[in-house]
Design an enzyme around this catalytic site. Structure first.
Site, PDB file in Angstrom:
ATOM      1  N   PHE A  37       0.858  -1.186   0.000  1.00 41.83           N
ATOM      2  CA  PHE A  37       0.000   0.000   0.000  1.00 41.83           C
ATOM      3  C   PHE A  37       0.892   1.234   0.000  1.00 41.83           C
ATOM      4  O   PHE A  37       1.577   1.519   0.988  1.00 41.83           O
ATOM      5  CB  PHE A  37      -0.951   0.051   1.199  1.00 41.83           C
ATOM      6  N   ASP A  74       9.596   2.977   1.621  1.00 42.87           N
ATOM      7  CA  ASP A  74       8.396   3.753   1.953  1.00 42.87           C
ATOM      8  C   ASP A  74       8.189   3.642   3.459  1.00 42.87           C
ATOM      9  O   ASP A  74       7.629   2.673   3.957  1.00 42.87           O
ATOM     10  CB  ASP A  74       7.193   3.203   1.186  1.00 42.87           C
ATOM     11  N   LYS A 112       2.940  11.438   6.774  1.00 43.00           N
ATOM     12  CA  LYS A 112       2.148  11.239   7.983  1.00 43.00           C
ATOM     13  C   LYS A 112       2.736  11.941   9.201  1.00 43.00           C
ATOM     14  O   LYS A 112       2.499  13.114   9.413  1.00 43.00           O
ATOM     15  CB  LYS A 112       1.906   9.748   8.218  1.00 43.00           C
TER      16      LYS A 112
END
Length: 401
Positions: free
Chosen positions: A141, A226, A255
């Site tokens: 994801f 990531d 984030k």
């Protein structure tokens, strides 16, 4: 109708149904706790998928944001501003890298990494134009743009959004032999999550990341990590790659970099890699804006102390010990994770992940389900041990029932 019901009904009527949130309407929040419009308090055990690593309403972050709001919030990159150089310098130092390319959201940062890797492949490695290949993992994801869902294996994320972007090859996560077999002369990068979050907090086998690092270095391929969810303290280290003493060629961050205050993301790499970009080839109006830089600089300062990484490590050990006691006793098939991050597979007959999440909500604990039978825990790193234990007590009660 209650205030909650009225609010949810209005949202259902006037917003696209691209999410299926739990039926709680948050009005205020502080630390690890949120309060809804009816005045009920809930323990946040999700932390905005790691965006709120430092908790809700963190005073240091809010003070940094307020001070910058009074000065200047946006210039665009058409002009310099006085927070930008410090942000790039200090984030580079935190990562042990040389250059930063700032964006806003995680998906934008992943897109930036993809574009950078391709340009590096053509300009530096010498891959023929249009043939650059990036290898990714099953169950990944990395975001929801058209290009990113082109290499997703999740039907919900991918279906009906074609035609898809070519140039990606998918291999099983954690399978070093499959990865090695996929690398060829046109491969420019391997893009991986050091721990797969959306997939259910999947931790790769020991030695996998180190193997990826050795392979990519040997074959002149970029290793892109990531760390949007796994990075910035979540796993007990600044970066999840550190658990195997691995430094990738490129970090993708987001984030927690914005502290839950503003969206901030970045690609961080060497001058040899990010130096392939030239003016006008890539950019963002809001990327690296003064407000974002001010908040991110405070995040970086907080991480430099090591305090939050240590809390995540110590409380994470406690979390996984307690969760481990649930396995093999009926309600839980498996527990995975690292630091203050866990994926819990609910055994058949004990409810779906959604049902368990709803029952926890009724007991004032908020978590999130994924892939049918799994729930994820990712509390803010500022959570107290007492609050963590209370949340785990509610989980045990729900699973016992």
């Amino acid at each position: 109708m209650t205030t909650t019901e009225t609010s949810i009904a209005a949202a259902e009527a006037h917003s696209a149904h691209n999410y299926h949130p739990l039926p709680v309407v948050v009005a205020t929040a502080e630390g690890a706790w949120m309060t809804d419009v009816e005045g009920r308090r809930y323990l946040d055990m999700l932390a905005g998928y790691s965006a709120l690593n430092f908790g809700h309403g963190n005073r240091r972050l809010l003070d940094a944001a307020r001070a910058q709001l009074e000065r200047v919030t946006l210039t665009s990159r058409a002009f310099h501003h006085d927070r930008f150089a410090d942000f790039c310098t200090q984030l580079s130092e935190l990562c042990g890298m040389e250059m930063v390319l700032p964006m806003n959201t995680g998906a934008e940062a992943v897109e930036t990494a993809v574009k950078t890797a391709r340009k590096w492949g053509y300009r530096v490695k010498g891959v023929p134009d249009g043939l650059a290949k990036i290898i990714v993992a099953e169950n990944n994801f990395h975001g929801r743009t058209t290009t990113i869902v082109s290499f997703s294996t999740d039907p919900e994320a991918r279906a009906d959004f074609g035609p898809y972007t070519p140039g990606f090859e998918i291999v099983p996560y954690g399978d070093l032999a499959a990865l090695e077999a996929a690398v060829d002369e046109h491969t420019v990068a391997v893009l991986l999550e050091p721990i797969q979050g959306e997939a259910g907090v999947l931790v790769p086998p020991p030695g996998y990341l180190a193997g990826v690092r050795a392979l990519t270095r040997e074959r002149d391929v970029l290793f892109i990590a990531d760390e949007i969810q796994s990075g910035l303290g979540r796993t007990g280290r600044t970066f999840a790659c550190e658990h195997e003493d691995v430094v990738p060629d490129m970090y993708v961050l987001g984030k927690a970099l914005g502290g839950g205050v503003v969206p901030v993301s970045a690609v961080v790499s060497s001058a040899a890699v990010l130096g392939v970009h030239r003016p006008g080839e890539h950019g963002s109006t809001f990327g690296g804006n003064p407000l974002a830089c001010a908040v991110a600089l405070e995040v970086i300062a907080m991480l430099r102390t090591g305090e939050y990484q240590q809390r995540a490590a110590e409380l994470g050990d406690h979390l996984h010990h307690e969760l481990g006691l649930l396995t093999g006793t009926g309600p839980v098939d498996a527990v995975r994770g690292r630091g203050l991050w866990a994926g819990i597979d609910i055994a058949a007959g004990h409810g779906t992940g959604r049902e368990v999440s709803e029952r926890l909500m009724d007991r004032r604990v908020l978590v999130k389900d994924t892939h049918g039978s799994t729930i994820r825990l990712a509390p803010p790193l500022v959570i107290s041990k007492e609050d963590l234990d209370w949340g785990l007590e509610q989980l045990r009660a729900v699973l016992a029932g």
